[in-house]
Write a protein that holds these residues in place. Structure first.
Motif, PDB file in Angstrom:
ATOM      1  N   GLN A 152      -4.749  10.705   1.933  1.00 35.03           N
ATOM      2  CA  GLN A 152      -3.760  10.080   2.848  1.00 35.03           C
ATOM      3  C   GLN A 152      -4.525   8.930   3.268  1.00 35.03           C
ATOM      4  N   LEU A 153      -3.208   7.933   3.909  1.00 36.52           N
ATOM      5  CA  LEU A 153      -3.835   6.379   3.083  1.00 36.52           C
ATOM      6  C   LEU A 153      -2.333   5.923   4.749  1.00 36.52           C
ATOM      7  N   ALA A 154      -2.090   6.784   4.795  1.00 37.91           N
ATOM      8  CA  ALA A 154      -1.531   6.537   6.652  1.00 37.91           C
ATOM      9  C   ALA A 154      -1.530   7.383   8.139  1.00 37.91           C
ATOM     10  N   ARG A 155      -1.724   6.482   8.784  1.00 41.93           N
ATOM     11  CA  ARG A 155      -1.893   7.025  10.420  1.00 41.93           C
ATOM     12  C   ARG A 155      -1.004   7.491  11.160  1.00 41.93           C
ATOM     13  N   ASP A 156       0.518   6.997  11.335  1.00 45.28           N
ATOM     14  CA  ASP A 156       1.083   6.732  13.078  1.00 45.28           C
ATOM     15  C   ASP A 156       2.598   7.645  11.048  1.00 45.28           C
ATOM     16  N   PHE A 157       2.495   8.677  11.768  1.00 45.02           N
ATOM     17  CA  PHE A 157       3.826   9.097  11.332  1.00 45.02           C
ATOM     18  C   PHE A 157       4.574  10.539  11.180  1.00 45.02           C
ATOM     19  N   PRO A 176      -2.759  16.801   6.034  1.00 48.20           N
ATOM     20  CA  PRO A 176      -3.854  16.338   6.453  1.00 48.20           C
ATOM     21  C   PRO A 176      -4.006  14.785   6.962  1.00 48.20           C
ATOM     22  N   PRO A 177      -5.234  14.552   7.491  1.00 51.59           N
ATOM     23  CA  PRO A 177      -4.840  13.620   8.809  1.00 51.59           C
ATOM     24  C   PRO A 177      -5.522  11.842   7.547  1.00 51.59           C
ATOM     25  N   PHE A 178      -5.473  10.853   8.244  1.00 48.44           N
ATOM     26  CA  PHE A 178      -5.524   9.741   7.417  1.00 48.44           C
ATOM     27  C   PHE A 178      -7.177   9.979   7.102  1.00 48.44           C
ATOM     28  N   GLY A 179      -7.433   9.696   5.630  1.00 50.61           N
ATOM     29  CA  GLY A 179      -8.423   9.614   5.301  1.00 50.61           C
ATOM     30  C   GLY A 179      -9.136  10.299   4.271  1.00 50.61           C
ATOM     31  N   VAL A 181      -8.300  14.054   1.887  1.00 51.78           N
ATOM     32  CA  VAL A 181      -7.657  14.430   0.590  1.00 51.78           C
ATOM     33  C   VAL A 181      -7.160  15.402   0.081  1.00 51.78           C
ATOM     34  N   LEU A 182      -6.297  15.779  -0.284  1.00 56.99           N
ATOM     35  CA  LEU A 182      -5.707  17.490  -1.021  1.00 56.99           C
ATOM     36  C   LEU A 182      -5.261  17.126  -2.359  1.00 56.99           C
ATOM     37  N   VAL A 183      -6.213  18.506  -2.709  1.00 54.73           N
ATOM     38  CA  VAL A 183      -6.352  19.098  -4.174  1.00 54.73           C
ATOM     39  C   VAL A 183      -5.459  20.487  -4.178  1.00 54.73           C
ATOM     40  N   THR A 184      -4.717  20.290  -5.532  1.00 62.01           N
ATOM     41  CA  THR A 184      -4.195  21.547  -5.176  1.00 62.01           C
ATOM     42  C   THR A 184      -3.496  21.699  -6.891  1.00 62.01           C
ATOM     43  N   THR A 185      -3.294  22.497  -7.246  1.00 65.89           N
ATOM     44  CA  THR A 185      -3.515  22.551  -9.060  1.00 65.89           C
ATOM     45  C   THR A 185      -2.074  22.803  -9.246  1.00 65.89           C
ATOM     46  N   CYS A 186      -1.191  21.999 -10.369  1.00 62.25           N
ATOM     47  CA  CYS A 186      -0.814  21.388 -10.712  1.00 62.25           C
ATOM     48  C   CYS A 186       0.345  22.979 -11.188  1.00 62.25           C
ATOM     49  N   GLU A 199       5.483   6.048   8.553  1.00 65.91           N
ATOM     50  CA  GLU A 199       5.885   5.598   6.730  1.00 65.91           C
ATOM     51  C   GLU A 199       4.835   6.124   6.447  1.00 65.91           C
ATOM     52  N   ARG A 200       5.191   7.261   5.628  1.00 62.95           N
ATOM     53  CA  ARG A 200       3.968   8.073   5.164  1.00 62.95           C
ATOM     54  C   ARG A 200       3.533   7.243   3.188  1.00 62.95           C
ATOM     55  N   ARG A 201       2.344   7.131   3.642  1.00 56.40           N
ATOM     56  CA  ARG A 201       2.147   6.551   2.346  1.00 56.40           C
ATOM     57  C   ARG A 201       0.208   7.165   1.780  1.00 56.40           C
ATOM     58  N   SER A 202       0.180   6.763   0.613  1.00 52.51           N
ATOM     59  CA  SER A 202      -0.875   7.504  -0.567  1.00 52.51           C
ATOM     60  C   SER A 202      -0.907   7.310  -1.163  1.00 52.51           C
ATOM     61  N   LEU A 203      -2.452   7.804  -1.768  1.00 52.20           N
ATOM     62  CA  LEU A 203      -2.662   7.738  -3.586  1.00 52.20           C
ATOM     63  C   LEU A 203      -2.706   8.804  -4.003  1.00 52.20           C
ATOM     64  N   VAL A 204      -2.285   9.234  -5.225  1.00 60.32           N
ATOM     65  CA  VAL A 204      -1.280  10.391  -5.837  1.00 60.32           C
ATOM     66  C   VAL A 204      -2.418  10.561  -6.969  1.00 60.32           C
ATOM     67  N   TYR A 205      -3.153  10.778  -7.788  1.00 65.20           N
ATOM     68  CA  TYR A 205      -3.757  10.575  -9.571  1.00 65.20           C
ATOM     69  C   TYR A 205      -3.752  12.619  -9.643  1.00 65.20           C
ATOM     70  N   PHE A 206      -4.215  12.671 -10.487  1.00 60.74           N
ATOM     71  CA  PHE A 206      -3.031  13.795 -11.707  1.00 60.74           C
ATOM     72  C   PHE A 206      -4.703  13.813 -12.522  1.00 60.74           C
ATOM     73  N   CYS A 207      -5.462  15.314 -12.866  1.00 64.12           N
ATOM     74  CA  CYS A 207      -6.561  15.271 -13.544  1.00 64.12           C
ATOM     75  C   CYS A 207      -6.937  16.667 -14.515  1.00 64.12           C
TER      76      CYS A 207
END
Length: 225
Positions: A152-157, A176-179, A181-186, A199-207
């Motif tokens: 999670q990269l945003a605070r105010d949304f 999730p609050p700013f900073g 990390v949410l992990v979930t099964t695909c 504005e909601r901003r996030s970095l998303v990656y898949f393992c």
């Protein structure tokens, strides 16, 4: 002595990692508190680097699911090809942060794995008011996706809740609050509810444990041959 992340600002013992691992195993989704996997400096560096990456609006997912989200590609995973970083130096530097030794160790422990995972896809999401991510299954994009990691990269949304549907009648809602990390099964369906303000901003990656080419078959592409 329990092993911990080397960064003194966020020491993380195996006991804490195991707690997150058990929650992920039981619930299929876990929220890791801020300042554990990514420090404030990490987040600031990602935010600085992502500004160099071109953005596109995505309205349809790989499996035809409906979205309205702005995406910046960092690492792509097209059908029939191996994962690769997009051109430019910014994507490579973001991936160096994502794949750092300590961070990979922590996630491997949370996943309950005996070896490192491959990051097959990575992207930035920007969601202004009205944006949403429709209900979908990540494994439809790549059958080898096992876990998604959302920073999670945003605070105010307002709005933009991450909702998981582990069964046909059950749902779990996460904010999730700013900073964090949410992990979930695909392997479970989920969505991001419409953003109502800010504005909601996030970095998303898949393992995945598997490298190599994406084994997804795109029927529409085959039909055009």
């Amino acid at each position: 002595m329990a092993r911990a992340l080397n960064d003194k600002s966020r020491l993380l013992s195996e006991e804490v990692l195991t707690k997150y691992r058990i929650e992920l195993l039981v619930k299929g989704t876990v929220v890791i508190a801020p300042q554990i996997l990514f420090t404030q400096d990490d987040l600031a560096k990602i935010d600085q680097l992502q500004a160099e990456i071109p953005e596109e609006e995505v309205r349809e997912g790989d499996a035809g699911d409906l979205h309205s989200v702005f995406v910046k590609r960092v690492r792509v995973d097209p059908p029939g090809k191996a994962p690769s970083n997009v051109s430019g130096t910014a994507s490579g530097q973001i991936m160096e942060l994502v794949e750092s030794k300590d961070r990979s160790f922590a996630l491997r422990h949370i996943f309950g794995a005996s070896s490192d995972y491959v990051v097959r896809r990575c992207q930035m999401h920007r969601m202004p008011p009205g944006s949403f991510v429709g209900i979908h299954l990540d494994a439809k994009s790549d059958p080898d996706f096992e876990y998604s990691v959302v920073v999670q990269l945003a605070r105010d949304f307002e709005g933009g809740e991450f909702v998981v549907y582990p069964t046909g009648y059950e749902q779990h809602v996460f904010r999730p609050p700013f900073g964090a990390v949410l992990v979930t099964t695909c392997k479970v369906r989920h969505e991001v509810k419409p953003v109502s303000s800010g504005e909601r901003r996030s970095l998303v990656y898949f393992c995945s444990k598997r490298g190599g080419a994406n084994r997804r078959i795109v029927e529409s592409s085959a039909a055009r041959l």
